[in-house]
Design a protein around this motif. Structure first.
Motif, PDB file in Angstrom:
ATOM      1  N   GLY A  17      13.948  45.110  41.498  1.00 16.67           N
ATOM      2  CA  GLY A  17      14.800  44.867  40.342  1.00 16.67           C
ATOM      3  C   GLY A  17      14.026  44.161  39.253  1.00 16.67           C
ATOM      4  N   VAL A  18      14.711  43.866  38.151  1.00 14.43           N
ATOM      5  CA  VAL A  18      14.096  43.117  37.050  1.00 14.43           C
ATOM      6  C   VAL A  18      14.801  41.777  36.940  1.00 14.43           C
ATOM      7  N   ALA A  19      14.185  40.874  36.213  1.00 15.04           N
ATOM      8  CA  ALA A  19      14.801  39.551  36.039  1.00 15.04           C
ATOM      9  C   ALA A  19      14.428  38.991  34.672  1.00 15.04           C
ATOM     10  N   ILE A  20      15.304  38.165  34.148  1.00 12.57           N
ATOM     11  CA  ILE A  20      15.024  37.429  32.917  1.00 12.57           C
ATOM     12  C   ILE A  20      14.738  35.987  33.297  1.00 12.57           C
ATOM     13  N   VAL A  21      13.552  35.513  32.934  1.00 13.91           N
ATOM     14  CA  VAL A  21      13.089  34.197  33.374  1.00 13.91           C
ATOM     15  C   VAL A  21      12.406  33.464  32.216  1.00 13.91           C
ATOM     16  N   PRO A  22      12.252  32.133  32.321  1.00 14.15           N
ATOM     17  CA  PRO A  22      11.532  31.376  31.289  1.00 14.15           C
ATOM     18  C   PRO A  22      10.047  31.736  31.278  1.00 14.15           C
ATOM     19  N   LEU A  23       9.511  31.940  30.099  1.00 14.52           N
ATOM     20  CA  LEU A  23       8.101  32.308  29.961  1.00 14.52           C
ATOM     21  C   LEU A  23       7.186  31.236  30.544  1.00 14.52           C
ATOM     22  N   LEU A  67      16.485  44.619  24.841  1.00 13.22           N
ATOM     23  CA  LEU A  67      17.336  44.198  25.954  1.00 13.22           C
ATOM     24  C   LEU A  67      18.315  45.292  26.367  1.00 13.22           C
ATOM     25  N   LYS A  68      18.837  46.038  25.396  1.00 12.95           N
ATOM     26  CA  LYS A  68      19.819  47.074  25.728  1.00 12.95           C
ATOM     27  C   LYS A  68      19.212  48.195  26.579  1.00 12.95           C
ATOM     28  N   GLU A  69      17.870  48.290  26.590  1.00  8.83           N
ATOM     29  CA  GLU A  69      17.208  49.288  27.427  1.00  8.83           C
ATOM     30  C   GLU A  69      17.327  48.976  28.910  1.00  8.83           C
ATOM     31  N   THR A  70      17.670  47.728  29.223  1.00  7.86           N
ATOM     32  CA  THR A  70      17.757  47.323  30.631  1.00  7.86           C
ATOM     33  C   THR A  70      19.166  47.480  31.187  1.00  7.86           C
ATOM     34  N   ALA A  71      20.061  48.093  30.411  1.00 16.88           N
ATOM     35  CA  ALA A  71      21.475  48.171  30.795  1.00 16.88           C
ATOM     36  C   ALA A  71      21.684  48.789  32.179  1.00 16.88           C
ATOM     37  N   LYS A  72      20.863  49.762  32.546  1.00 21.28           N
ATOM     38  CA  LYS A  72      21.046  50.442  33.833  1.00 21.28           C
ATOM     39  C   LYS A  72      20.093  49.933  34.914  1.00 21.28           C
ATOM     40  N   GLU A  73      19.362  48.874  34.589  1.00 20.78           N
ATOM     41  CA  GLU A  73      18.415  48.319  35.553  1.00 20.78           C
ATOM     42  C   GLU A  73      19.120  47.391  36.550  1.00 20.78           C
ATOM     43  N   THR A  99      21.526  34.725  30.637  1.00 17.52           N
ATOM     44  CA  THR A  99      21.250  36.147  30.859  1.00 17.52           C
ATOM     45  C   THR A  99      22.508  36.984  30.627  1.00 17.52           C
ATOM     46  N   VAL A 100      23.616  36.569  31.222  1.00 16.10           N
ATOM     47  CA  VAL A 100      24.876  37.299  31.078  1.00 16.10           C
ATOM     48  C   VAL A 100      25.313  37.341  29.616  1.00 16.10           C
ATOM     49  N   ASP A 101      25.233  36.198  28.930  1.00 12.54           N
ATOM     50  CA  ASP A 101      25.650  36.148  27.517  1.00 12.54           C
ATOM     51  C   ASP A 101      24.787  37.053  26.636  1.00 12.54           C
ATOM     52  N   ALA A 102      23.464  37.036  26.877  1.00  9.79           N
ATOM     53  CA  ALA A 102      22.552  37.863  26.077  1.00  9.79           C
ATOM     54  C   ALA A 102      22.827  39.349  26.307  1.00  9.79           C
ATOM     55  N   CYS A 103      23.069  39.721  27.552  1.00 14.16           N
ATOM     56  CA  CYS A 103      23.358  41.128  27.852  1.00 14.16           C
ATOM     57  C   CYS A 103      24.676  41.556  27.229  1.00 14.16           C
ATOM     58  N   ARG A 104      25.658  40.693  27.256  1.00 15.08           N
ATOM     59  CA  ARG A 104      26.943  41.004  26.625  1.00 15.08           C
ATOM     60  C   ARG A 104      26.769  41.270  25.134  1.00 15.08           C
ATOM     61  N   ARG A 105      25.951  40.446  24.495  1.00  6.41           N
ATOM     62  CA  ARG A 105      25.727  40.644  23.058  1.00  6.41           C
ATOM     63  C   ARG A 105      25.020  41.958  22.768  1.00  6.41           C
ATOM     64  N   SER A 106      24.280  42.468  23.770  1.00  3.84           N
ATOM     65  CA  SER A 106      23.594  43.746  23.606  1.00  3.84           C
ATOM     66  C   SER A 106      24.451  44.915  24.079  1.00  3.84           C
ATOM     67  N   GLY A 107      25.698  44.623  24.469  1.00  4.19           N
ATOM     68  CA  GLY A 107      26.643  45.689  24.765  1.00  4.19           C
ATOM     69  C   GLY A 107      26.791  46.090  26.214  1.00  4.19           C
ATOM     70  N   PHE A 108      26.311  45.300  27.156  1.00  7.64           N
ATOM     71  CA  PHE A 108      26.480  45.665  28.563  1.00  7.64           C
ATOM     72  C   PHE A 108      26.547  44.428  29.440  1.00  7.64           C
ATOM     73  N   MET A 109      27.004  44.609  30.657  1.00  3.82           N
ATOM     74  CA  MET A 109      27.007  43.559  31.665  1.00  3.82           C
ATOM     75  C   MET A 109      25.917  43.857  32.688  1.00  3.82           C
ATOM     76  N   PRO A 110      25.042  42.894  32.979  1.00  5.24           N
ATOM     77  CA  PRO A 110      23.972  43.150  33.955  1.00  5.24           C
ATOM     78  C   PRO A 110      24.537  43.356  35.350  1.00  5.24           C
ATOM     79  N   VAL A 111      23.970  44.287  36.068  1.00  6.20           N
ATOM     80  CA  VAL A 111      24.395  44.577  37.437  1.00  6.20           C
ATOM     81  C   VAL A 111      23.382  43.952  38.395  1.00  6.20           C
ATOM     82  N   SER A 112      23.850  43.060  39.247  1.00  7.11           N
ATOM     83  CA  SER A 112      22.945  42.357  40.165  1.00  7.11           C
ATOM     84  C   SER A 112      22.696  43.187  41.419  1.00  7.11           C
ATOM     85  N   SER A 113      21.446  43.430  41.704  1.00  4.05           N
ATOM     86  CA  SER A 113      21.091  44.080  42.962  1.00  4.05           C
ATOM     87  C   SER A 113      20.899  43.034  44.054  1.00  4.05           C
TER      88      SER A 113
END
Length: 306
Positions: free
Chosen positions: A240-246, A187-193, A208-222
């Motif tokens: 862009g990328v998105a986190i969605v239910p499988l 997840l931390k690889e997506t920090a600049k996505e 999504t926001v909570d998971a990104c915070r735990r990985s050390g960044f805030m997601p930037v919405s395009s």
């Protein structure tokens, strides 16, 4: 004339005997005779012709009995219908739900519920998770199918929640994206996505926001959208990328989308939520729905939160 006097007349007519009718009604014969006389005095006619041993309806009595039997039959029918409402086997149930019914498999259980309770009509109110909670508190919906607890719930409100299903969240990218050929993404690889995000009133946004915070960044919405297909369309166009239910993304076929599992794994639980007992009289239909769903998921347990 009251219903008790009417019942007295019908019971005497059934037995042709005051003593036998009194025994059925658990009263004394003199008391029953007094009720018959009161009825006759009120109507101004003789309802029975008396002989030495028997008592028979008069012509007026036969007419009275015929109509009284119809009244009691209708009364009995009405009582049966009211009992059905009281027992929750007839009526209307409004279910507030997040838009996951198809992929979650819940429609199968809804179908089984309607087969068990064919006289209960169902209405679905579909909206985002945190838009639905106020409707539950105000009674505009009876039960809620949600993917998160309400962080802004009033303290006086008590809820009962029931886990129904769990889904893994995944990362989706365009097939032109640099991640396209990778199976698992940290997840931390997506920090600049640039992220395609969803409504803040949806649990997916907060997860999504909570998971990104735990990985050390805030997601930037395009881009932000309320529509799942719009989000996938933007991802497919490499916007862009998105986190969605499988489960949800596998139910939607997009040729230009790659699905990637995340590390650490992110999951989301689907809950059935009710107002907890003690706040108000519980709708018996809601109780039946709760018990039915519990029978379908005997390995799970209710969670209560204040």
């Amino acid at each position: 004339m009251d219903f008790y006097q009417m019942k007295c007349v019908l019971t005497v007519a059934k037995h042709h005997s005051v003593s036998k009718a009194a025994e059925e009604l658990c009263v004394t014969p003199p008391s029953l005779s007094q009720q018959i006389k009161k009825a006759e005095d009120e109507l101004g006619v003789k309802l029975f012709v008396r002989s030495t041993h028997d008592i028979w309806p008069s012509e007026a009595g036969n007419e009275f009995i015929k109509r009284a039997q119809k009244i009691f039959a209708e009364l009995s029918k009405m009582n049966d219908i009211m009992n059905n409402y009281a027992s929750g086997t007839i009526g209307h149930l409004v279910i507030g739900c997040v838009p996951v019914m198809k992929e979650s498999g819940l429609l199968h259980f809804i179908k089984l519920f309607t087969e068990r309770y064919p006289h209960i009509s169902l209405e679905f109110y579909e909206a985002e998770c945190f838009d639905l909670y106020p409707l539950l508190y105000s009674g505009k919906i009876d039960v809620l199918i949600s993917t998160a607890a309400d962080p802004e719930k009033p303290k006086k409100i008590k809820l009962k929640s029931y886990p129904l299903a769990e889904d893994e969240l995944v990362l989706v990218t365009s097939k032109k994206h640099r991640f396209a050929n990778r199976g698992i993404i940290k997840l931390k690889e997506t920090a600049k996505e640039p992220f395609i995000s969803f409504s803040p009133s949806s649990s997916l946004f907060r997860v999504t926001v909570d998971a990104c915070r735990r990985s050390g960044f805030m997601p930037v919405s395009s881009c932000r959208t309320h529509n799942f297909d719009t989000a996938l369309g933007l991802v497919a166009a490499n916007g862009g990328v998105a986190i969605v239910p499988l489960k949800k993304v596998t139910h939607t076929k997009w040729k230009n989308i790659s699905i990637h599992r995340l590390s650490p794994k992110i999951s989301r639980t689907l809950y059935l939520v009710f107002l907890r007992s003690g706040i108000a009289k519980i709708n018996p239909i809601v109780e039946n729905f709760e018990q039915f769903m519990a029978q379908c998921h005997l390995n799970l347990h209710f969670d209560e939160y204040n």
